[in-house]
Every structure is written in C-alpha cells, then in structure tokens.
Scaffold this active site. Sequence first.
Site, PDB file in Angstrom:
ATOM      1  N   ARG A 129      -4.215   9.617  -9.699  1.00  0.00           N
ATOM      2  CA  ARG A 129      -3.137   9.383  -9.186  1.00  0.00           C
ATOM      3  C   ARG A 129      -1.901  10.410  -9.366  1.00  0.00           C
ATOM      4  NH1 ARG A 129      -2.049   3.972 -12.459  1.00  0.00           N
ATOM      5  NH2 ARG A 129      -0.110   3.817 -10.963  1.00  0.00           N
ATOM      6  N   ASP A 163       3.182  -5.086  -8.366  1.00  0.00           N
ATOM      7  CA  ASP A 163       1.853  -5.295  -9.124  1.00  0.00           C
ATOM      8  C   ASP A 163       1.268  -6.571  -8.685  1.00  0.00           C
ATOM      9  OD1 ASP A 163       2.155  -2.803 -10.500  1.00  0.00           O
ATOM     10  OD2 ASP A 163       2.994  -3.875 -12.427  1.00  0.00           O
ATOM     11  N   LYS A 198       3.495  -5.915 -20.137  1.00  0.00           N
ATOM     12  CA  LYS A 198       2.882  -4.645 -20.456  1.00  0.00           C
ATOM     13  C   LYS A 198       4.172  -3.670 -20.489  1.00  0.00           C
ATOM     14  CE  LYS A 198       0.083  -2.901 -16.981  1.00  0.00           C
ATOM     15  NZ  LYS A 198       0.093  -1.517 -16.789  1.00  0.00           N
ATOM     16  N   ARG A 245      -4.862   0.189  -3.360  1.00  0.00           N
ATOM     17  CA  ARG A 245      -4.689  -1.423  -3.369  1.00  0.00           C
ATOM     18  C   ARG A 245      -4.616  -1.921  -1.963  1.00  0.00           C
ATOM     19  NH1 ARG A 245      -1.569  -2.816  -8.988  1.00  0.00           N
ATOM     20  NH2 ARG A 245      -3.076  -2.539 -10.277  1.00  0.00           N
ATOM     21  N   GLY A 256      -1.116   4.471 -16.067  1.00  0.00           N
ATOM     22  CA  GLY A 256      -0.072   5.490 -15.559  1.00  0.00           C
ATOM     23  C   GLY A 256       1.048   5.433 -16.338  1.00  0.00           C
TER      24      GLY A 256
HETATM   25  C1  S3P Z   1       5.467   0.263 -14.448  1.00  0.00           C
HETATM   26  C2  S3P Z   1       6.142   0.623 -13.202  1.00  0.00           C
HETATM   27  C3  S3P Z   1       5.634   0.105 -11.974  1.00  0.00           C
HETATM   28  C4  S3P Z   1       4.252  -0.686 -12.114  1.00  0.00           C
HETATM   29  C5  S3P Z   1       3.409  -0.455 -13.440  1.00  0.00           C
HETATM   30  C6  S3P Z   1       4.136  -0.274 -14.775  1.00  0.00           C
HETATM   31  C7  S3P Z   1       6.376   0.508 -15.541  1.00  0.00           C
HETATM   32  O1  S3P Z   1       4.775   1.583 -11.615  1.00  0.00           O
HETATM   33  O2  S3P Z   1       3.327  -0.692 -10.973  1.00  0.00           O
HETATM   34  O3  S3P Z   1       2.212  -1.385 -13.476  1.00  0.00           O
HETATM   35  O4  S3P Z   1       6.039   0.008 -16.753  1.00  0.00           O
HETATM   36  O5  S3P Z   1       7.050   1.521 -15.694  1.00  0.00           O
HETATM   37  P1  S3P Z   1       5.712   2.449 -10.547  1.00  0.00           P
HETATM   38  O6  S3P Z   1       7.101   2.573 -11.668  1.00  0.00           O
HETATM   39  O7  S3P Z   1       4.985   3.782 -10.408  1.00  0.00           O
HETATM   40  O8  S3P Z   1       6.035   1.522  -9.463  1.00  0.00           O
END
Ligand code: S3P
Length: 668
Positions: free
Chosen positions: A121, A316, A20, A347, A92
């Site tokens: 968030r 995650d 992802k 979570r 996010g």
């Molecule tokens: C991600 C960073 C992580 C992760 C999210 C994907 C990314 O979040 O939890 O699922 O792709 O940069 P944080 O950077 O807020 O820890």
Amino acid sequence: MSHSAAPLHVDGVIRVPGDKSISHRSLIFAALAPGRSEIRSILNSADVRATARVLTALGANIPKLEDSFVVHGVSPRELRSPREILDCANSGTTARLMIGVVSGLVGREARFEGDASLSRRPMRRVARPLSAMGARVEFEGPEGHEGLPLRVFGAALRPIEWNSEHASAQIKGAILLASLVAGVQAEVYEPHRSRDHSERMLAARGVRLDVMMNGVRILPAQQLTPLDVEVPGDPSSAAFFAALAALASSGTLRLPNVCLNPTRTGAFDVLRRMGAKLHIEDERSVGGEIVGTVVVAPGDVRATDIGGAEVPSCIDELPLLACVASRARGETRITGASELRVKESDRITAVVNNLRAIGADADELADGLCIRGHERPLSGRVVTHGDHRLAMAFGILAALPGNSITIDDPACVEVSFPSFWHDLARAIGPIASNNHAHHAFSESPATHLVIAIDGPAASGKSSTAQWVAHRLHVRHVDSGALYRALTALGVRSNVPAEEWTAEMLLERAGAIQMHLTERSVVPWIDDAPVDEELRSVAVTQSVSRVAQMPSVRDWVNARVREAGRASDIVVDGRDIGTAVFPDAALKVFLVADPWERARRRLVQRLSRRPSDAEIALETETLVARDALDATQSVPARDAITIDTTALTQEEQVERIVALAKATRERLR
Ligand code: S3P
C-alpha cells in the site's frame, strides 16, 4: 426483487464491536495525553492490537486491551526510539498515523514494517507532507517501491499547509498528529471531506482547531488533556448486518449503539436508497459522536449510483454494497472510487473477479465498478486475498438461502470484526425458524455423517474444524464452548472458583440449550446467546479446571453425541474419535511438529510474527503439555493422521474436505 429460492428470516439484536477508527485514535490520544484516560468498549482486533504494540514499543504505557482499561499517558517528549521494528501487520491506519507521530519526535527514529498486503500500500502520500514539514522518511524496499518497510527520522518540524490529492483520514490524521507532537501549526485540505474522528477527538481533548468545509487547521504548541472514552459500535461492521436484513425476506435486525458520525453513514443512506427499510432510533450524543440504534428490515432492492462526495462516507462498505447490488434490480455504478485499488487488496479487481466467480454480472471501471443484479443462485469460491472486508461482504451473500459460496480465508475477519461469523450465524439462525430443510434435534433421524477431528494441543483442530464445516455446509459442534458455558454458570453463581464441584455445575446445567444455527451448534444460556460471556476473562481463567472434571466431561460428551444424532457435523476435541464418537465415519488426527504448533499458537495469540526466542519458549511449554497429555492424545486406530507441519490451513482443510467427500460417497 426476490433474491433467493428459500425465504430468509432475520431476527434479533446484533451488538457490533467498537469502531476501528475511533479505537486506534483512542489509544494514540490517550498515550499522548499526560495523565489518566479510561477506555471502554475498544475493538479488540488484530488491527487495533497493532497500534497498541507500536505505541508500547515507543515507550507508551498500554495495558492489555480489555472491555475497560486505563492508559497513563505521557508527554510525547518521553517517547523513545523503539529497539524493535514496528510491525503494523495488516493495518494501514496504524502505519500512517504512527508514521505521523514518529515524524514529530525530535531525534527519534523507527523502522515500520507490515504484512504482504500492507507492504503493497502507498506510503508516499504521508511521506510527502511529513518530509515537507522536515521529517526524513526513507523507503527501504526494492528500488522505486514507495511502501513499507520504511524508516522515519523525527525532527523539529515546520508548519505546513497541505492540499491532499486524496480524501483520506489517514493522511489528514498523520499530518495532524505530526503537528501536535511537534507543536507547529498545520492546515490540511482534501478534495472531499474524509472521516473526522481525529478532529472531534482532538477538540474534545482541548486542542484548538478550525474545521472548514474540506479542511482543518490545528493551532501550534498545544498539549492533549486526558479524557475517558466509550468507543461506539463500528458503522462499517454494522453495515454487513444492515445489508443482510435488506436482502432477507422477512424480519428485522436491530443494531444498537452504532456510531452515526455523518462522515461514516454513507452505506446506510445507500441501502435506504436501494429500498431497504432502514431507520434510526434512540439517537444521542456520546463523547462528541452521535450514536443510535440502526433498525433494518427487508425491502425490494434496486440499483443505484454511488459517486462523488458520497464515496469517502462509505469507502470501506463499497465491496459490500457491490455484493448487495448483485441481488438488486438494475445496474449499479460505483465511480470516483479509485482509492479502492489501494486498500487491503485491490478491491475493484478483487470484488469484480469474485462476483464473476460466483456467477454475478460485474465489470471493472478505472475508478469503480458496475454491477447488474439478477435473481439466479450464486455459487463458487471467493478468494479474499486476506482482505477482511471481502470475506465479510461475500459472507453476507453466502448466508442467503439458495447460494452456495465458500470463502477461502474466513479467519481474516480477525482484522476488524473477530466475532463476525458467530454474529452472522446468530442473525440467520435458528434454522428451524427459517423453513430450511434442517430439523431440530428431536425430529431428526438417528444417523448422520460425523467427522471427528482430534490432535494434540495447538494442532489447530478447532479453527480447521470450523472451516471444514463451512466448506461442507454442515454444522460445527464447538465442544470447547460447552465447557465454557458450564464455567460461565459457575462464574454466575458467585461461588469462588476454587470451591466449584462438578455436581454443583451440573445441577445448573439445565439452563444450557444447544442452539442450532446454519453452520454451528452453540450453547445458549436461559434462551439467550452468550458468546461474549463465554470469551470473558473470568471464564477463560477457570475453564481448564472445569474441563478436567470427569463427570463434566461425560456431560459435554453426551451433548456432543446428541448433536451428532441430529445432523451431519464436524466436531473437534480431545478423545472425539476414541471415546465420544468411536463410530465416526471419518476420523482425522492432526499432527505438526512442536515448533510449528508453537509458532501458530503465538501468531494467533499475538497477531504478529513471533521471534525465534518466543517460539522456543512456547515449544518447551507444548512439549511438556504433550507429555502430560500422552494418554489422551492417542489417535483412534482407524484415524487418518495428517501431518500439517508444511501445510497451510487452506491445504489442511482441502485434504479433510476431500476425505469427507470420499466418505460420503462410500456411505451412499
Ligand atoms: C481510516 C480511514 C480510511 C479507511 C480505513 C480507516 C482511518 O482510509 O478506509 O479503514 O481510521 O483513518 P483512508 O483514510 O486511506 O481513506
């Protein structure tokens, strides 16, 4: 520790979908690199589609996400202020990275929105550094709310040196993108190293960066060069199957082509420490990332402590590891993980409440959780709050024999792993080899409970039927997949689709087997699973023609009837309650007003809230289709009609489940 009453054998190869984080970034970097970039094996999930949508609204050239496609990138200067609101849905990463991009676009402005979960968030964590660089970020929610919706005004930015309070690749990525677009230097330091895909992907595209222990410096005035990318499998998705194999009684799961970037593999290390037999094969470097096959077999699972620098590398996966810990010998403590409180759900609270709801022993800590494992069966209902990772983590516990766990919103896996339930069914099926009290078709008694669900086009019968089957612990028969399997045989024949005949397709139908898994009956071809092939564009294009051939319909109906003779089933489709199972014990006919059906269909198709104009257009199409289908969509005389217009999917499912339970009682 032996984890459950009946043994669970796992076997096979699971190819998890694309990573992802890399998928989001491959779109963003391709869009901002003038020239041609080809992207292969991208994760086509709701979150990644949100990034595609936001980039498109800003004027980037993003085609439909396919297995392979080309992006013709432009210089960031050519991007414009979007006419529409940028809807980031549940993602996010989309919101934070794209707020970074817009911040560096002089004179452009954009409003960012998200669903209820994303709107809760925190966005101050990106707004602060970006404002310090000179962008303007205005929060538009209620007084004191520091999340979406918000408006970003891009500006000529200043260089920055930023010490982030959080180890977050999204904060780091937002600053790097803002500085790249604005052509200024930036330095970002974090308490622990977060995932470094942005750094690797920028460097591979010719950007000069200095990577330090817990920091990165990007040098000013640079442009991205385009680059083809093959997105590797997502270790966060692979972790679910690694955990399943760890908790099984026998067998091995092989997970090929998984991204093994050391900032992402914490969960594999933790599972190994807990006793899983996990090793890596075929390790190699592909496009700046290490990839390999993760091979996992069961072990005697015991507790462990997780904290400190290890946390970002498995952030995650912590809900999943907590679920594994509930089956492990001893007490597992997860600390230093307060970031979990601001993910798609809180979570920490959500995992502890759900573990307790199913009979596990867990407590909240301010910055983590603590779980004491035991062997007793777990049962109860899990409330996911729409959080994909909770649905899948508890889905692994639900798959263990002896447990009886239902998940309130299984469909939310669409965010990151749309084929999760399919793949899970494949990993634990076929039932016959699992020594469960289920039988293959040939050994089965003749009569079973059949729940037939019918309704007009887009009444939601298929997803509701799947969910009802899950709730009742019976199999769902996907008659649509049978039409697709025949279509796939047509595609394989290389005869042009216009020339296919029913005879020709049915001649080949011997290659199709009905494969039983714990919760579904799915077609296989030549003894191999084909779910990806069945969802391919070629099959989708021709399936409706195939489904109109009368002798094909007869063939599919006969297969569906066979499945109904083998075990209790939930089956959905046209004519199911009339022509296929006139004797079904329970027949349900779902109706909803066309506007609502059109809205639901669009939400599913677009993964966003459709506009009224879009719904109006789709409503017209549906009404026309209803008129054509008028003869087919008649409810059986003894069907119970449920008007779902004002019901959520969960409410529909509950009603059908209640009817099914009453029917079971009556038949007893
Ligand atoms: C991600 C960073 C992580 C992760 C999210 C994907 C990314 O979040 O939890 O699922 O792709 O940069 P944080 O950077 O807020 O820890």
